[in-house]
Design a protein around this motif. Sequence first.
Motif, PDB file in Angstrom:
ATOM      1  N   CYS A  34     -10.171   4.527   8.169  1.00 22.55           N
ATOM      2  CA  CYS A  34      -9.321   3.384   7.825  1.00 22.55           C
ATOM      3  C   CYS A  34      -9.857   2.165   8.574  1.00 22.55           C
ATOM      4  O   CYS A  34      -9.738   2.080   9.798  1.00 22.55           O
ATOM      5  CB  CYS A  34      -7.886   3.689   8.232  1.00 22.55           C
ATOM      6  N   GLN A  52      -0.942  -1.270   3.763  1.00 23.69           N
ATOM      7  CA  GLN A  52      -1.372  -0.807   2.447  1.00 23.69           C
ATOM      8  C   GLN A  52      -1.017   0.667   2.292  1.00 23.69           C
ATOM      9  O   GLN A  52      -1.052   1.425   3.266  1.00 23.69           O
ATOM     10  CB  GLN A  52      -2.891  -0.983   2.301  1.00 23.69           C
ATOM     11  N   ALA A  53      -0.706   1.061   1.077  1.00 29.10           N
ATOM     12  CA  ALA A  53      -0.361   2.461   0.812  1.00 29.10           C
ATOM     13  C   ALA A  53      -1.487   3.397   1.262  1.00 29.10           C
ATOM     14  O   ALA A  53      -1.232   4.464   1.819  1.00 29.10           O
ATOM     15  CB  ALA A  53      -0.062   2.659  -0.667  1.00 29.10           C
ATOM     16  N   SER A  54      -2.719   2.971   1.068  1.00 36.06           N
ATOM     17  CA  SER A  54      -3.865   3.812   1.439  1.00 36.06           C
ATOM     18  C   SER A  54      -4.022   3.952   2.953  1.00 36.06           C
ATOM     19  O   SER A  54      -4.744   4.832   3.420  1.00 36.06           O
ATOM     20  CB  SER A  54      -5.144   3.225   0.842  1.00 36.06           C
ATOM     21  N   GLU A  55      -3.366   3.109   3.736  1.00 35.14           N
ATOM     22  CA  GLU A  55      -3.473   3.146   5.192  1.00 35.14           C
ATOM     23  C   GLU A  55      -2.399   4.017   5.856  1.00 35.14           C
ATOM     24  O   GLU A  55      -2.538   4.411   7.011  1.00 35.14           O
ATOM     25  CB  GLU A  55      -3.379   1.725   5.759  1.00 35.14           C
ATOM     26  N   GLU A  57      -1.475   7.135   5.498  1.00 30.79           N
ATOM     27  CA  GLU A  57      -1.908   8.471   5.925  1.00 30.79           C
ATOM     28  C   GLU A  57      -2.647   8.411   7.262  1.00 30.79           C
ATOM     29  O   GLU A  57      -2.402   9.230   8.155  1.00 30.79           O
ATOM     30  CB  GLU A  57      -2.803   9.114   4.869  1.00 30.79           C
ATOM     31  N   ALA A  58      -3.528   7.434   7.416  1.00 28.69           N
ATOM     32  CA  ALA A  58      -4.281   7.310   8.664  1.00 28.69           C
ATOM     33  C   ALA A  58      -3.355   6.970   9.830  1.00 28.69           C
ATOM     34  O   ALA A  58      -3.485   7.541  10.921  1.00 28.69           O
ATOM     35  CB  ALA A  58      -5.376   6.256   8.521  1.00 28.69           C
ATOM     36  N   TYR A  67       5.563  10.230   7.325  1.00 27.76           N
ATOM     37  CA  TYR A  67       5.626   9.074   6.428  1.00 27.76           C
ATOM     38  C   TYR A  67       6.991   8.406   6.447  1.00 27.76           C
ATOM     39  O   TYR A  67       7.104   7.182   6.499  1.00 27.76           O
ATOM     40  CB  TYR A  67       5.308   9.489   4.982  1.00 27.76           C
TER      41      TYR A  67
END
Length: 72
Positions: A34, A52-55, A57-58, A67
């Motif tokens: 990330c 961001q949604a993609s961040e 998880e990291a 979450y």
Amino acid sequence: MNKDLLIGRRLKRARETLGLTQDEVAARLQTAGCDISRGTLAKIEVGIRHLQASEIEAFAKVLRMDYKDILG
């Protein structure tokens, strides 16, 4: 209150609980794939930049959070 600010405060609280600096978290996030700098992390923590949604998880992995704990 702004949702980005609430998320940022949760992340900051988790970081501080783990005794990590912003530099340390940024390095761990980068290791996890990330690409977030210390400056970007600071902006996230004060609600200037949204997560961001993609961040998510990291952040969950690095800060040992679920979450739902990040998103509220």
